[in-house]
Write a protein that holds these residues in place. Structure first.
Motif, PDB file in Angstrom:
ATOM      1  N   LEU A 115       0.842  -1.184   0.000  1.00  0.00           N
ATOM      2  CA  LEU A 115       0.000   0.000   0.000  1.00  0.00           C
ATOM      3  C   LEU A 115       0.889   1.249   0.000  1.00  0.00           C
ATOM      4  O   LEU A 115       1.946   1.262   0.625  1.00  0.00           O
ATOM      5  N   HIS A 116       0.418   2.272  -0.693  1.00  0.00           N
ATOM      6  CA  HIS A 116       1.096   3.562  -0.693  1.00  0.00           C
ATOM      7  C   HIS A 116       0.054   4.664  -0.903  1.00  0.00           C
ATOM      8  O   HIS A 116      -1.081   4.392  -1.281  1.00  0.00           O
TER       9      HIS A 116
ATOM     10  N   CYS B   1       4.896   9.755   0.418  1.00  0.00           N
ATOM     11  CA  CYS B   1       3.952   8.694   0.772  1.00  0.00           C
ATOM     12  C   CYS B   1       3.558   8.866   2.240  1.00  0.00           C
ATOM     13  O   CYS B   1       4.351   9.295   3.075  1.00  0.00           O
TER      14      CYS B   1
ATOM     15  N   THR C  73       1.669   6.202   3.814  1.00  0.00           N
ATOM     16  CA  THR C  73       1.337   4.881   4.346  1.00  0.00           C
ATOM     17  C   THR C  73       2.520   4.429   5.192  1.00  0.00           C
ATOM     18  O   THR C  73       3.662   4.482   4.717  1.00  0.00           O
TER      19      THR C  73
ATOM     20  N   HIS D  16       8.157   4.721   5.288  1.00  0.00           N
ATOM     21  CA  HIS D  16       8.167   4.984   3.843  1.00  0.00           C
ATOM     22  C   HIS D  16       8.854   6.311   3.509  1.00  0.00           C
ATOM     23  O   HIS D  16       9.493   6.421   2.459  1.00  0.00           O
TER      24      HIS D  16
ATOM     25  N   MET E 263      10.527   7.962  -0.038  1.00  0.00           N
ATOM     26  CA  MET E 263       9.353   8.177  -0.900  1.00  0.00           C
ATOM     27  C   MET E 263       8.913   9.639  -0.828  1.00  0.00           C
ATOM     28  O   MET E 263       7.852   9.962  -0.303  1.00  0.00           O
TER      29      MET E 263
END
Ligand SMILES: [Cu+2]
Length: 330
Positions: free
Chosen positions: A99-100, A145, A147, A152, A157
């Motif tokens: 998931l992101h 991100c 999540t 992350h 990210m």
């Protein structure tokens, strides 16, 4: 309103600690309108950075386009728009099961479009969502991100996000200063022991040490600040006397930072997308996690000016590590 009934919630069995996540189907974007600017983003989780000591550190990020896997820029590609535009950031979460999201940090969209997983939704693999937002205020932002964000974001990210005023590039904000050249310094620290973790590590109740950050690398815009950032293209700056340089400085780490401008004086015009009543003249400044400062330099003397970014212990304020780059003035 965001209609949770449109989601087909299901639990995906998996390894230990993976069953506390749900995998909703991607909702439709509420109130979708035609965008003035559209960006496509995919996911990569197989990137690496080679540090000055030769070690390769695994990093994750967003690709430019939804094909994934190939264009593994670090930091992720910049999103650059013009004030007043309606923007679509289309995230295609390619991959097997993770998931992101994308959170546009400092932008104020509706909660459905804010990309904070647990407050709206995490985007399941092979799902696509159009984040719709308005570029309301010129300035320097970043997206990342959200999540299992502690991990992350640490994995890299994130990418820069620039909103230019209607006057376009070369002006910081309407009625604000002009600049001749610009650079974005995204300053971050790595705890390499975290970079071996799974995407959902620590998010399901297990203690994997995400409360214990012990950074061993200090980077500027994805380049090791031990040595390489001193000369890296796109990080180190070469300019002429009389030119006006805009530094878009982002604290993308978790620790407080102190950036010292090596004897140069910065005119700090704005922070976090909002101008100050009048610019502040400083030779260094301190920042907290996720803060951005827009600094303009107009050096009068030629020379090499070493810029240091100290990463500070939260409690003691002691320097834990230093990254360096430079501005060379001809
Ligand atoms: Cu993510």
């Amino acid at each position: 309103m965001f209609d949770r009934n449109n989601q087909s919630l299901r639990m995906r069995p998996g390894g230990k600690g993976s069953t506390c996540y749900t995998y909703p189907a991607a909702p439709a974007t509420p109130g979708l309108v035609t965008a003035d600017a559209t960006f496509q983003r995919g996911i990569y989780m197989n990137g690496s950075l080679t540090m000055d000591d030769g070690r390769r550190i695994t990093v994750w990020g967003f690709t430019d386009g939804i094909g994934g896997w190939r264009k593994t820029a670090f930091p992720s590609p910049i999103i650059r728009v013009i004030e007043g535009q309606i923007v679509h950031t289309v995230l295609r979460n390619s991959g097997m099961f993770w998931l992101h999201t994308i959170h546009h940090h400092g932008i104020e969209p509706s909660s459905e479009n804010d990309g904070v997983g647990h407050y709206s939704f995490d985007l399941a693999s092979n799902a696509t969502y159009i984040y719709q937002w308005k570029a309301s205020h010129a300035g320097t932002y970043f997206y990342h991100c959200h999540t299992n964000a502690v991990l992350h974001v640490e994995m890299g990210m994130y990418g820069g996000l620039i909103i230019d005023p209607p006057e376009g590039q070369g002006t910081l904000f309407s009625g604000g200063p002009r600049y001749d050249l610009e650079v974005m310094w995204v300053c971050d620290e790595f705890d390499s022991s975290w970079h071996r973790l799974r995407w959902n590590a620590g998010s399901c109740g297990a203690d994997v040490g995400l409360n214990d950050l012990n950074p061993d690398y200090f980077i500027i815009s994805g380049v090791d600040g031990a040595q390489s950032a001193l000369t890296a293209p796109g990080v180190a700056v070469q300019m002429n006397r009389g030119q006006r340089l805009l530094v878009r400085y982002i604290n993308a780490g978790y620790l407080p930072q102190r950036i010292n401008f090596g004897g140069l004086t910065a005119s700090v015009f704005m922070s976090d997308g909002r101008p100050f009543p009048k610019p502040i003249q400083v030779q260094s400044l301190e920042s907290s996690s996720a803060e951005r400062y827009d600094c303009i330099f107009q050096p009068e003397l030629p020379g090499r000016y070493i810029i240091t970014v100290e990463h500070l212990d939260w409690v003691s304020g002691n320097t834990i590590g230093i990254a360096r780059t430079q501005i060379t003035v001809s």
